[in-house]
Design a protein around this motif. Structure first.
Motif, PDB file in Angstrom:
ATOM      1  N   TYR A  63     -14.867  10.188   3.826  1.00 46.13           N
ATOM      2  CA  TYR A  63     -16.079  10.721   4.219  1.00 46.13           C
ATOM      3  C   TYR A  63     -16.503  10.623   5.713  1.00 46.13           C
ATOM      4  CZ  TYR A  63     -17.609  10.487  -0.909  1.00 46.13           C
ATOM      5  OH  TYR A  63     -17.492  10.650  -1.981  1.00 46.13           O
ATOM      6  N   GLY A  64     -15.460  10.751   6.340  1.00 52.66           N
ATOM      7  CA  GLY A  64     -15.577  10.954   8.024  1.00 52.66           C
ATOM      8  C   GLY A  64     -15.058   9.997   8.923  1.00 52.66           C
ATOM      9  N   LYS A  65     -14.710   8.634   8.262  1.00 52.20           N
ATOM     10  CA  LYS A  65     -14.359   7.531   8.994  1.00 52.20           C
ATOM     11  C   LYS A  65     -13.100   6.756   8.342  1.00 52.20           C
ATOM     12  CE  LYS A  65     -16.020   3.296  10.671  1.00 52.20           C
ATOM     13  NZ  LYS A  65     -15.177   2.148  10.193  1.00 52.20           N
ATOM     14  N   VAL A  66     -12.142   6.737   9.012  1.00 53.86           N
ATOM     15  CA  VAL A  66     -10.824   6.122   8.616  1.00 53.86           C
ATOM     16  C   VAL A  66     -10.717   4.648   9.237  1.00 53.86           C
ATOM     17  CG1 VAL A  66      -8.292   6.268   8.229  1.00 53.86           C
ATOM     18  CG2 VAL A  66      -9.858   8.444   7.727  1.00 53.86           C
ATOM     19  N   ASP A  67     -10.651   3.554   8.851  1.00 55.92           N
ATOM     20  CA  ASP A  67     -10.400   2.341   9.567  1.00 55.92           C
ATOM     21  C   ASP A  67      -8.642   1.834   9.354  1.00 55.92           C
ATOM     22  OD1 ASP A  67     -12.980   1.978   9.710  1.00 55.92           O
ATOM     23  OD2 ASP A  67     -13.293   1.084   7.826  1.00 55.92           O
ATOM     24  N   HIS A  68      -8.230   1.630  10.689  1.00 53.93           N
ATOM     25  CA  HIS A  68      -6.517   1.219  10.559  1.00 53.93           C
ATOM     26  C   HIS A  68      -6.424  -0.076  10.159  1.00 53.93           C
ATOM     27  CE1 HIS A  68      -8.058   0.447  14.643  1.00 53.93           C
ATOM     28  NE2 HIS A  68      -7.193  -0.220  14.798  1.00 53.93           N
ATOM     29  N   ASP A  69      -7.584  -0.763   9.946  1.00 53.53           N
ATOM     30  CA  ASP A  69      -7.292  -2.528   9.794  1.00 53.53           C
ATOM     31  C   ASP A  69      -6.716  -2.525   8.347  1.00 53.53           C
ATOM     32  OD1 ASP A  69      -9.523  -1.649   8.580  1.00 53.53           O
ATOM     33  OD2 ASP A  69     -10.639  -3.682   9.149  1.00 53.53           O
ATOM     34  N   ARG A  70      -6.679  -1.579   7.543  1.00 54.51           N
ATOM     35  CA  ARG A  70      -6.348  -1.597   6.141  1.00 54.51           C
ATOM     36  C   ARG A  70      -4.919  -1.303   5.828  1.00 54.51           C
ATOM     37  NH1 ARG A  70     -10.780  -3.638   3.042  1.00 54.51           N
ATOM     38  NH2 ARG A  70     -12.613  -3.290   4.523  1.00 54.51           N
ATOM     39  N   PHE A  71      -3.978  -0.856   7.007  1.00 53.99           N
ATOM     40  CA  PHE A  71      -2.650  -0.419   6.743  1.00 53.99           C
ATOM     41  C   PHE A  71      -1.824  -1.627   6.265  1.00 53.99           C
ATOM     42  CE2 PHE A  71       1.501   0.364   8.653  1.00 53.99           C
ATOM     43  CZ  PHE A  71       1.864   1.269   7.808  1.00 53.99           C
ATOM     44  N   GLY A  72      -1.946  -2.716   7.111  1.00 54.99           N
ATOM     45  CA  GLY A  72      -0.940  -3.715   6.884  1.00 54.99           C
ATOM     46  C   GLY A  72      -1.334  -4.288   5.494  1.00 54.99           C
ATOM     47  N   PHE A  73      -2.709  -4.355   5.158  1.00 47.50           N
ATOM     48  CA  PHE A  73      -3.114  -5.027   4.063  1.00 47.50           C
ATOM     49  C   PHE A  73      -2.683  -4.268   2.666  1.00 47.50           C
ATOM     50  CE2 PHE A  73      -6.092  -5.810   0.405  1.00 47.50           C
ATOM     51  CZ  PHE A  73      -5.955  -7.315   0.424  1.00 47.50           C
ATOM     52  N   LEU A  74      -2.607  -2.691   2.788  1.00 45.99           N
ATOM     53  CA  LEU A  74      -2.115  -1.980   1.732  1.00 45.99           C
ATOM     54  C   LEU A  74      -0.800  -2.139   1.445  1.00 45.99           C
ATOM     55  CD1 LEU A  74      -3.979   1.273   2.374  1.00 45.99           C
ATOM     56  CD2 LEU A  74      -4.252   0.038   0.236  1.00 45.99           C
ATOM     57  N   VAL A  75       0.132  -2.422   2.672  1.00 45.42           N
ATOM     58  CA  VAL A  75       1.508  -2.631   2.712  1.00 45.42           C
ATOM     59  C   VAL A  75       1.768  -3.786   1.740  1.00 45.42           C
ATOM     60  CG1 VAL A  75       3.570  -2.931   4.007  1.00 45.42           C
ATOM     61  CG2 VAL A  75       2.204  -1.093   4.499  1.00 45.42           C
ATOM     62  N   ALA A  76       0.909  -4.857   2.020  1.00 44.40           N
ATOM     63  CA  ALA A  76       1.252  -6.067   1.335  1.00 44.40           C
ATOM     64  C   ALA A  76       0.796  -5.869  -0.024  1.00 44.40           C
ATOM     65  CB  ALA A  76       0.319  -7.099   2.016  1.00 44.40           C
ATOM     66  N   LEU A  77      -0.113  -5.249  -0.390  1.00 42.07           N
ATOM     67  CA  LEU A  77      -0.187  -4.895  -1.976  1.00 42.07           C
ATOM     68  C   LEU A  77       0.925  -4.372  -2.555  1.00 42.07           C
ATOM     69  CD1 LEU A  77      -4.211  -4.123  -1.916  1.00 42.07           C
ATOM     70  CD2 LEU A  77      -3.025  -6.015  -2.953  1.00 42.07           C
ATOM     71  N   ALA A  78       1.535  -3.241  -1.817  1.00 44.42           N
ATOM     72  CA  ALA A  78       2.585  -2.323  -2.178  1.00 44.42           C
ATOM     73  C   ALA A  78       3.817  -3.307  -2.644  1.00 44.42           C
ATOM     74  CB  ALA A  78       3.023  -1.273  -1.330  1.00 44.42           C
ATOM     75  N   VAL A  79       4.108  -4.315  -1.744  1.00 43.71           N
ATOM     76  CA  VAL A  79       5.363  -4.873  -1.643  1.00 43.71           C
ATOM     77  C   VAL A  79       5.397  -6.279  -2.431  1.00 43.71           C
ATOM     78  CG1 VAL A  79       5.934  -3.793   0.551  1.00 43.71           C
ATOM     79  CG2 VAL A  79       4.991  -6.129   0.478  1.00 43.71           C
ATOM     80  N   LEU A  80       3.986  -6.533  -2.563  1.00 43.81           N
ATOM     81  CA  LEU A  80       4.087  -8.066  -3.277  1.00 43.81           C
ATOM     82  C   LEU A  80       4.560  -8.064  -4.815  1.00 43.81           C
ATOM     83  CD1 LEU A  80       0.755  -9.695  -2.289  1.00 43.81           C
ATOM     84  CD2 LEU A  80       3.045 -10.618  -2.303  1.00 43.81           C
ATOM     85  N   PRO A  81       4.271  -6.769  -5.430  1.00 44.74           N
ATOM     86  CA  PRO A  81       4.885  -6.687  -7.057  1.00 44.74           C
ATOM     87  C   PRO A  81       6.434  -7.032  -7.103  1.00 44.74           C
ATOM     88  CG  PRO A  81       3.339  -5.103  -6.615  1.00 44.74           C
ATOM     89  CD  PRO A  81       3.688  -5.771  -5.494  1.00 44.74           C
ATOM     90  N   THR A  82       7.163  -6.533  -5.887  1.00 45.59           N
ATOM     91  CA  THR A  82       8.548  -6.699  -5.794  1.00 45.59           C
ATOM     92  C   THR A  82       8.966  -8.207  -5.534  1.00 45.59           C
ATOM     93  OG1 THR A  82       8.649  -6.187  -3.428  1.00 45.59           O
ATOM     94  CG2 THR A  82       8.697  -4.460  -4.945  1.00 45.59           C
ATOM     95  N   ALA A  83       8.222  -9.068  -5.206  1.00 45.32           N
ATOM     96  CA  ALA A  83       8.608 -10.095  -4.879  1.00 45.32           C
ATOM     97  C   ALA A  83       9.019 -11.246  -6.025  1.00 45.32           C
ATOM     98  CB  ALA A  83       7.560 -11.081  -4.063  1.00 45.32           C
ATOM     99  N   GLY A  84       8.631 -10.814  -7.164  1.00 47.01           N
ATOM    100  CA  GLY A  84       8.758 -11.486  -8.370  1.00 47.01           C
ATOM    101  C   GLY A  84       8.025 -13.016  -8.424  1.00 47.01           C
ATOM    102  N   ARG A  85       8.159 -13.796  -9.336  1.00 49.75           N
ATOM    103  CA  ARG A  85       7.759 -14.852  -9.885  1.00 49.75           C
ATOM    104  C   ARG A  85       7.968 -15.947  -8.449  1.00 49.75           C
ATOM    105  NH1 ARG A  85       5.298 -15.035 -14.873  1.00 49.75           N
ATOM    106  NH2 ARG A  85       6.067 -13.720 -16.418  1.00 49.75           N
ATOM    107  N   ALA A  86       6.740 -16.716  -8.442  1.00 54.26           N
ATOM    108  CA  ALA A  86       6.603 -17.508  -7.306  1.00 54.26           C
ATOM    109  C   ALA A  86       5.445 -18.515  -7.758  1.00 54.26           C
ATOM    110  CB  ALA A  86       6.505 -16.988  -5.888  1.00 54.26           C
ATOM    111  N   ARG A  87       5.701 -19.928  -7.604  1.00 53.50           N
ATOM    112  CA  ARG A  87       4.696 -20.998  -7.712  1.00 53.50           C
ATOM    113  C   ARG A  87       4.563 -21.847  -6.618  1.00 53.50           C
ATOM    114  NH1 ARG A  87       6.408 -24.990 -12.549  1.00 53.50           N
ATOM    115  NH2 ARG A  87       8.151 -25.230 -11.008  1.00 53.50           N
ATOM    116  N   HIS A  88       3.163 -22.275  -6.659  1.00 59.77           N
ATOM    117  CA  HIS A  88       2.844 -22.958  -5.326  1.00 59.77           C
ATOM    118  C   HIS A  88       3.748 -24.183  -5.145  1.00 59.77           C
ATOM    119  CE1 HIS A  88      -0.960 -20.573  -4.455  1.00 59.77           C
ATOM    120  NE2 HIS A  88      -0.947 -20.392  -5.869  1.00 59.77           N
TER     121      HIS A  88
END
Length: 312
Positions: A107-132
Motif C-alpha cells: 500500500y505504498g511503503k516498504v520497510d527494509h528492516d524485515r529482510f533479515g527476519f524473513l530470511v531467518a524464517l525461510a532457513v530455520l526449517p532446514t536446521a532440523g531438531r534442536a533442544r535448548h
C-alpha cells in the motif's frame, strides 16, 4: 567458502534463536504490526501488490483472508516456538508470514528492516531438531545462522548502496536527518540538531558504517561480539533520536550471539518445579555436638609425670 557457510554451532544456539524468532512473530502480530488487519477494510483497488505478489500471483486481501492469516499465524508461531515439528511448522509460519508482509507492504511503503527476519524464517526449517542447552554441534544449524547473518549485513550494505544510487554523494550533506527529526524527533534529537554540522557528520558516519558492515565477518572472533554490540548501539541511538526501532532486524541480528548460554527454557522449568510456600532444598540433618577434647589423666607416680632432668 563451504566450510565457512556451514561452520558448526551448538544445537542449543539454534533452539534459542528459533524460539526467539517465532515468539517475535507473535509480538509482531499483536504489538508491532497489528495495523495490517486494518487493510481488510480498504477497497481492493487500492491494493498495489509487490512484484512477488504479481508474480505468483497472490490474492487481493479480504476481511476473511486477513483474519484467517492472523489467527493461523498466531497459533502456528506459538507452536513452532516450542521446537516441535520444526520443518512442518517452520515452513507454514514462513509462508503465512510472507503473505502477511506482502499485504502490509503493498500500500505504498516498504520497510527494509524485515529482510533479515524473513530470511531467518525461510532457513530455520532446514536446521532440523534442536533442544535448548544441547552442546552438540550441527552444520545445518550453522548454515541457517550464517545465511541469516549475511542477510543482516546485506540490509546495511544495500541500504548504503540505495542512498548513493538514488541520492548520490549529496545524500551525506543533505537534510535527511533534519527532516526525520522534524517529523518524529525526540527531545534528545532536538538537542543534537542544535550542534552545528553534527547532523552532516552523522550522515557521513551512517554511510561509512553501512558500507563497512561486512567487516564483521573478517575481524578476529574475539572482536566480533564488539562489532555486533556497535550495531546494536547504532540502533539504540536511532530509537532514542528518531524513534525508529528496526525490531525484526534486531531479532535477526541475534544470530551473531552465543544464545545457548541463556538457556531460558531450563530456567523456566526449574521455576515451574518450585511450589510457592515450600522450601525446595532438602532438610539439613542436625550436626552432632562435638565434645571438648580433654587431656588424659596421668598418675603422679608414672615416669611421664616426673620432671625431666636438667641438661647441663
Amino acid at each position: 567458502m563451504p566450510r565457512w557457510l556451514t561452520e558448526p554451532v551448538p544445537r542449543g544456539r539454534v533452539a534459542a534463536f528459533r524460539t526467539l524468532v517465532y515468539l517475535f512473530v507473535v509480538a509482531d502480530l499483536l504489538v508491532f504490526t497489528p495495523w495490517v488487519r486494518d487493510k481488510a477494510s480498504i477497497p481492493g483497488e487500492l491494493y498495489q501488490p509487490l512484484f512477488v505478489g504479481r508474480l505468483l500471483p497472490l490474492p487481493t486481501p479480504t476481511p476473511l483472508l486477513v483474519n484467517i492469516l492472523f489467527w493461523a499465524l498466531l497459533l502456528l508461531a506459538l507452536a513452532a516456538a516450542t521446537g516441535r515439528a520444526p520443518r512442518a511448522l517452520g515452513w507454514a509460519v514462513f509462508l503465512l508470514y510472507f503473505e502477511w508482509m506482502v499485504i502490509a507492504m503493498s500500500y505504498g511503503k516498504v520497510d527494509h528492516d524485515r529482510f533479515g527476519f524473513l530470511v531467518a524464517l525461510a532457513v530455520l526449517p532446514t536446521a532440523g531438531r534442536a533442544r535448548h542447552g544441547d552442546r552438540e554441534n550441527t552444520e545445518a544449524g550453522g548454515w541457517a545462522l550464517r545465511v541469516t547473518q549475511i542477510a543482516v549485513v546485506c540490509t546495511y550494505f544495500l541500504a548504503a548502496w540505495a542512498k548513493l544510487r538514488f541520492g548520490g554523494i549529496e545524500w551525506t550533506t543533505g537534510s535527511v536527518l533534519a527532516r526525520a527529526i522534524i517529523r518524529r524527533g525526540t527531545d534528545l534529537a532536538d538537542l543534537i540538531a542544535q550542534v552545528p554540522y553534527l547532523l552532516i557528520a552523522a550522515q557521513i558516519g551512517i554511510i561509512a558504517f553501512e558500507l563497512l558492515s561486512p567487516v564483521v565477518f573478517v575481524v578476529p572472533a574475539r572482536w566480533r561480539q564488539a562489532v555486533v554490540a556497535f550495531f546494536y548501539s547504532f540502533h539504540l541511538v536511532t530509537i532514542a533520536t528518531i524513534t525508529i526501532s528496526f525490531a525484526p532486524h534486531l531479532v535477526a541480528m541475534t544470530s551473531f550471539l552465543e544464545l545457548e548460554r541463556l538457556r531460558p527454557i531450563d530456567r523456566l522449568r526449574r521455576l515451574a518445579r518450585r511450589r510457592p510456600g515450600r522450601n525446595t532444598e532438602p532438610p539439613q540433618q542436625p550436626q552432632a555436638r562435638a565434645e571438648p577434647a580433654t587431656a588424659p589423666e596421668v598418675a603422679p607416680d608414672t615416669p611421664s609425670a616426673q620432671p625431666s632432668p636438667a641438661v647441663p
